[in-house]
Design a protein around this motif. Structure first.
Motif, PDB file in Angstrom:
ATOM      1  N   LYS A   1      41.066  32.527  21.641  1.00 11.96           N
ATOM      2  CA  LYS A   1      41.500  33.901  21.945  1.00 11.96           C
ATOM      3  C   LYS A   1      40.622  34.519  23.034  1.00 11.96           C
ATOM      4  CE  LYS A   1      44.906  34.472  19.042  1.00 11.96           C
ATOM      5  NZ  LYS A   1      45.019  33.070  18.643  1.00 11.96           N
ATOM      6  N   ALA A   2      39.338  34.188  23.047  1.00 14.87           N
ATOM      7  CA  ALA A   2      38.463  34.724  24.090  1.00 14.87           C
ATOM      8  C   ALA A   2      38.879  34.214  25.467  1.00 14.87           C
ATOM      9  CB  ALA A   2      37.015  34.354  23.794  1.00 14.87           C
ATOM     10  N   LYS A   3      39.257  32.937  25.571  1.00 16.61           N
ATOM     11  CA  LYS A   3      39.706  32.395  26.848  1.00 16.61           C
ATOM     12  C   LYS A   3      41.026  33.012  27.271  1.00 16.61           C
ATOM     13  CE  LYS A   3      37.359  27.954  26.390  1.00 16.61           C
ATOM     14  NZ  LYS A   3      37.507  26.466  26.277  1.00 16.61           N
ATOM     15  N   LEU A   4      41.926  33.293  26.312  1.00 14.89           N
ATOM     16  CA  LEU A   4      43.187  33.943  26.646  1.00 14.89           C
ATOM     17  C   LEU A   4      42.952  35.362  27.155  1.00 14.89           C
ATOM     18  CD1 LEU A   4      45.464  32.780  23.688  1.00 14.89           C
ATOM     19  CD2 LEU A   4      45.547  32.008  26.056  1.00 14.89           C
ATOM     20  N   ILE A   5      41.963  36.064  26.581  1.00 20.95           N
ATOM     21  CA  ILE A   5      41.642  37.433  27.044  1.00 20.95           C
ATOM     22  C   ILE A   5      41.115  37.391  28.469  1.00 20.95           C
ATOM     23  CG2 ILE A   5      40.105  39.387  26.662  1.00 20.95           C
ATOM     24  CD1 ILE A   5      40.345  38.807  23.642  1.00 20.95           C
ATOM     25  N   LEU A   6      40.240  36.419  28.774  1.00 21.02           N
ATOM     26  CA  LEU A   6      39.716  36.305  30.142  1.00 21.02           C
ATOM     27  C   LEU A   6      40.837  35.989  31.120  1.00 21.02           C
ATOM     28  CD1 LEU A   6      36.392  34.322  29.545  1.00 21.02           C
ATOM     29  CD2 LEU A   6      36.636  36.745  30.115  1.00 21.02           C
ATOM     30  N   GLY A   7      41.765  35.084  30.743  1.00 19.42           N
ATOM     31  CA  GLY A   7      42.879  34.770  31.623  1.00 19.42           C
ATOM     32  C   GLY A   7      43.791  35.953  31.853  1.00 19.42           C
ATOM     33  N   TRP A   8      44.071  36.694  30.803  1.00 19.26           N
ATOM     34  CA  TRP A   8      44.931  37.884  30.953  1.00 19.26           C
ATOM     35  C   TRP A   8      44.275  38.927  31.841  1.00 19.26           C
ATOM     36  CZ3 TRP A   8      45.251  43.086  30.228  1.00 19.26           C
ATOM     37  CH2 TRP A   8      46.521  43.651  30.125  1.00 19.26           C
ATOM     38  N   ARG A   9      42.933  39.032  31.695  1.00 20.18           N
ATOM     39  CA  ARG A   9      42.199  40.030  32.485  1.00 20.18           C
ATOM     40  C   ARG A   9      42.188  39.663  33.963  1.00 20.18           C
ATOM     41  NH1 ARG A   9      36.468  41.052  30.051  1.00 20.18           N
ATOM     42  NH2 ARG A   9      35.893  39.325  31.432  1.00 20.18           N
ATOM     43  N   GLU A  10      42.139  38.348  34.292  1.00 20.19           N
ATOM     44  CA  GLU A  10      42.164  37.937  35.691  1.00 20.19           C
ATOM     45  C   GLU A  10      43.524  38.166  36.326  1.00 20.19           C
ATOM     46  OE1 GLU A  10      40.968  33.922  35.848  1.00 20.19           O
ATOM     47  OE2 GLU A  10      38.881  34.296  35.284  1.00 20.19           O
ATOM     48  N   ILE A  11      44.571  38.089  35.533  1.00 24.87           N
ATOM     49  CA  ILE A  11      45.925  38.246  36.089  1.00 24.87           C
ATOM     50  C   ILE A  11      46.337  39.712  36.152  1.00 24.87           C
ATOM     51  CG2 ILE A  11      48.359  37.669  35.727  1.00 24.87           C
ATOM     52  CD1 ILE A  11      47.420  35.085  34.423  1.00 24.87           C
ATOM     53  N   HIS A  12      46.129  40.451  35.047  1.00 23.51           N
ATOM     54  CA  HIS A  12      46.652  41.829  34.945  1.00 23.51           C
ATOM     55  C   HIS A  12      45.593  42.901  35.158  1.00 23.51           C
ATOM     56  CE1 HIS A  12      50.430  40.201  33.363  1.00 23.51           C
ATOM     57  NE2 HIS A  12      49.694  39.410  32.580  1.00 23.51           N
ATOM     58  N   GLY A  13      44.337  42.549  35.210  1.00 24.09           N
ATOM     59  CA  GLY A  13      43.285  43.540  35.401  1.00 24.09           C
ATOM     60  C   GLY A  13      42.714  44.004  34.068  1.00 24.09           C
ATOM     61  N   SER A  14      42.095  45.174  34.040  1.00 24.11           N
ATOM     62  CA  SER A  14      41.427  45.690  32.847  1.00 24.11           C
ATOM     63  C   SER A  14      42.445  46.216  31.846  1.00 24.11           C
ATOM     64  CB  SER A  14      40.447  46.817  33.229  1.00 24.11           C
ATOM     65  OG  SER A  14      39.493  46.324  34.151  1.00 24.11           O
ATOM     66  N   PHE A  15      42.022  46.277  30.566  1.00 25.67           N
ATOM     67  CA  PHE A  15      42.838  46.834  29.499  1.00 25.67           C
ATOM     68  C   PHE A  15      42.775  48.350  29.594  1.00 25.67           C
ATOM     69  CE2 PHE A  15      41.748  42.629  27.997  1.00 25.67           C
ATOM     70  CZ  PHE A  15      42.930  42.193  27.401  1.00 25.67           C
TER      71      PHE A  15
ATOM     72  N   ILE B   1      48.367  39.734  24.349  1.00 27.25           N
ATOM     73  CA  ILE B   1      47.820  38.379  24.327  1.00 27.25           C
ATOM     74  C   ILE B   1      48.665  37.518  23.388  1.00 27.25           C
ATOM     75  CG2 ILE B   1      45.771  36.980  23.899  1.00 27.25           C
ATOM     76  CD1 ILE B   1      45.507  38.849  26.260  1.00 27.25           C
ATOM     77  N   GLU B   2      48.894  36.293  23.776  1.00 23.74           N
ATOM     78  CA  GLU B   2      49.690  35.368  22.972  1.00 23.74           C
ATOM     79  C   GLU B   2      49.009  35.100  21.639  1.00 23.74           C
ATOM     80  OE1 GLU B   2      51.449  30.796  23.176  1.00 23.74           O
ATOM     81  OE2 GLU B   2      50.225  31.615  24.803  1.00 23.74           O
ATOM     82  N   GLY B   3      49.777  35.270  20.533  1.00 24.07           N
ATOM     83  CA  GLY B   3      49.261  34.991  19.209  1.00 24.07           C
ATOM     84  C   GLY B   3      48.694  36.208  18.502  1.00 24.07           C
ATOM     85  N   ILE B   4      48.559  37.363  19.148  1.00 25.28           N
ATOM     86  CA  ILE B   4      48.033  38.580  18.518  1.00 25.28           C
ATOM     87  C   ILE B   4      49.215  39.494  18.225  1.00 25.28           C
ATOM     88  CG2 ILE B   4      46.517  40.575  18.781  1.00 25.28           C
ATOM     89  CD1 ILE B   4      44.727  38.947  20.551  1.00 25.28           C
TER      90      ILE B   4
END
Length: 618
Positions: free
Chosen positions: A573-587, A596-599
């Motif tokens: 899940k931590a790696k998915l958060i980093l990937g999402w942050r690189e694509i879409h920016g900050s939360f 995030i996938e799976g949450i």
């Protein structure tokens, strides 16, 4: 099954030579002025019928000399090469031995012309086949005891694939080794031929199936190695009906190529790589054979060397025709070909005759005397008397034991040969075997009798004669096993959780106890953790907002290690958060974590509750 017969035994006293060295002949192609752009003249010239010299590339004022079995200059004809180098080995094929002739040299040096020739001046292949049929006719005229049959096979090795030229639709054929350790191509077409015209009718169209292409050095360059196999089987018409099989390999090798001069690209480049690789393996085989010893010879590294295994260091009479070019443009190719030829002439083969007795050889029935047709279990004196009686009859009249056989020498020879095959062991050996079996049976009976006597004595001296072999059942009372006493379960009163946590407990345990203390008895009765409103309404709004802001800061700026410190967030899940942050920016808010996938919403509620309570507990 075929067997090896020494050459001296199969061919008479005159053929006492059991080893055969590879004969090497060099043919120099005529000088072509069109290919000599600098008009430098030839770099090779002949010194005699067996020697030549080439300019030393390290020092132009010196020359290097070579000595071979034969040297054919620019004016040599196909007939001269055939008579001096090829014809002497052909009679061995009709005697059950193998022979091979192969042309070697760089591309454009005239190998295919040497092997095939043209209608006006045929090459070595048509001349050799014509000579084989001439020898067969001559042998049949000299002796009527032998029958000859001739067959042919034709294949090419293209890009390390064995293709049948007599059957163009065939695929890659496997190379195998039969029970007699002969190299064979499985599935290869073998066609019987009865004359040279029949051979030419099959060979001419099959040669057109060979792969050729145009390069800068040769308008019709061979892109594959071609191998023609002529098989001659010689069968004896009288006992013991032996068969001798000889093979003649006629090989036209593709030439080694320098792609910088040939201009090969694409498919031509791939073909050139396969050709050079197989020729390089051929040179390694020659080097390994010259070194000698028990080292490994890399025959299996290439299909070409696998098929030529019998010709190089095997059991064939081999002749190599090294074709070279005189122009300076071909200098290094010519220099390499001469060095290879010089190493090849040191190879020694050990030819032998391949001979077999077929299983379908005709046999003549033999009428046995009546006294020999009795049962095999007859007594020994009776067998001796019958043997002596039969011997007396044969001594008195040799022909009386064979009343149905006419006194013809050929029939008697067949009977003698059949008797040797049928009587594998003499009569005396069989009698000895029967005697040994009878003695063994007597020993077994004596042992059984002694065993019975010992058992009877044991029964007489035993007090338990009624049941000597049965154990008496014990009537003593066995002690009962002690059974374990299990006390009843006691219901313990639940201990209320304390609000003070030990400092060594982890953050998750702290948050769990804090939640239980906060929710009280109402949540326990409900049997669930409650919704976000139940526990969030009991917290200070300022503390709740501060906890959410801390979680949002970690989600936006935290590293992988810091994200994994959050509750319910693992490595994935931590790696998915980093990937999402690189694509879409900050939360923008904590609720964006549900993207995030799976949450899911339920998992996000548990995540928020655990992290807020953990923050408050600290």
């Amino acid at each position: 099954m075929a067997q090896r017969v020494p050459v001296s035994e199969a061919c008479g006293p005159a053929a006492s030579k059991r080893v055969s060295r590879v004969r090497v002949a060099v043919r120099l192609r005529p000088y072509m002025e069109k290919q000599d752009e600098k008009a430098e003249g030839p770099c090779v010239r002949g010194l005699g019928p067996q020697s030549l010299e080439i300019v030393n590339w390290r020092n132009a004022t010196e020359t290097l000399q070579y000595q071979f079995d034969a040297f054919h200059g620019e004016q040599a004809s196909q007939q001269e090469i055939f008579l001096s180098s090829v014809k002497p080995i052909l009679p061995h094929v009709l005697s059950g031995q193998n022979a091979s002739v192969f042309a070697y040299g760089p591309t454009g040096a005239g190998k295919t012309h040497t092997m095939l020739g043209n209608p006006e001046e045929p090459g070595l292949i048509p001349r050799a086949v014509r000579e084989v049929f001439s020898l067969v006719t001559e042998r049949e005229r000299e002796s009527a005891d032998w029958a000859y049959s001739v067959g042919m096979s034709y294949l090419e090795i293209y890009n390390e694939k064995v293709l049948d030229l007599l059957s163009p639709g065939s695929t890659d054929l496997p190379i195998r080794e039969d029970k007699d350790r002969n190299i064979v191509v499985q599935g290869l077409t073998h066609t019987p031929i009865d004359s040279f015209s029949h051979f030419h009718a099959l060979f001419a169209p099959a040669s057109l199936n060979r792969t050729t292409a145009s390069t800068k050095l040769n308008q019709r360059s061979s892109r594959s190695h071609a191998i023609l196999l002529i098989k001659v089987v010689r069968s004896l018409k009288r006992p013991p009906y032996r068969q001798q099989m000889g093979k003649l390999y006629l090989v036209d090798l593709a030439g080694s190529e320098d792609n910088r001069r040939t201009g090969n690209k694409g498919l031509r480049l791939k073909e050139s790589g396969a050709i050079n690789l197989s020729l390089f393996t051929l040179s390694k085989v020659v080097d390994a054979l010259n070194v000698g010893g028990a080292g490994r010879v890399p025959y299996r590294d290439s299909k070409l060397t696998r098929l030529l295994q019998d010709s190089l260091g095997g059991s064939a009479h081999s002749v190599m025709i090294a074709n070279i070019a005189p122009e300076y443009e071909y200098y290094f190719d010519t220099f390499s070909a001469l060095n290879f030829a010089a190493k090849s002439k040191l190879i020694v083969n050990r030819p032998f005759v391949r001979e077999a007795v077929p299983s379908y050889a005709p046999t003549v029935p033999v009428k046995r005397p009546r006294d020999e047709q009795g049962p095999r279990a007859a007594s020994e004196p009776h067998r001796k008397r019958s043997k002596e009686g039969a011997g007396d009859e044969h001594d008195g009249d040799p022909g009386q034991g064979l009343p149905c056989s006419p006194p013809v020498s050929s029939v008697l020879e067949r009977l003698l040969a059949l008797e040797k095959l049928m009587m594998g062991s003499p009569e005396r050996e069989r009698l000895k075997l029967l005697k040994a079996v009878t003695e063994s049976r007597k020993e077994i009976q004596e042992l059984r009798r002694k065993q019975q006597e010992m058992e009877s004595r044991a029964l007489a001296t035993s007090d338990k004669a009624a049941h000597p072999l049965h154990r008496k059942q014990s009537t003593a009372a066995r002690p009962k096993k002690q059974q374990a006493v299990v006390p009843p379960l006691q219901v313990l009163q639940p201990v209320p959780p304390t609000s003070v946590c030990k400092p060594l407990l982890c953050a998750s345990v702290k948050s769990q106890r804090f939640t239980e203390a906060l929710e009280g008895k109402e949540n326990k009765q409900a049997g669930s953790c409650g919704s976000e409103g139940d526990w969030a309404s009991r917290l200070d709004p300022t503390m709740m907002e501060r906890s959410r802001q801390q979680i949002l800061n970690v989600l936006n700026t935290g590293t992988l290690k810091e994200l994994k410190k959050l509750q319910l967030i693992g490595d994935k899940k931590a790696k998915l958060i980093l990937g999402w942050r690189e694509i879409h920016g900050s939360f923008a808010q904590v609720e964006d974590l549900q993207s995030i996938e799976g949450i899911t919403a339920k998992r996000f509620s548990s995540f928020l509750k655990a992290n807020v309570l953990c923050s408050v507990g600290k």
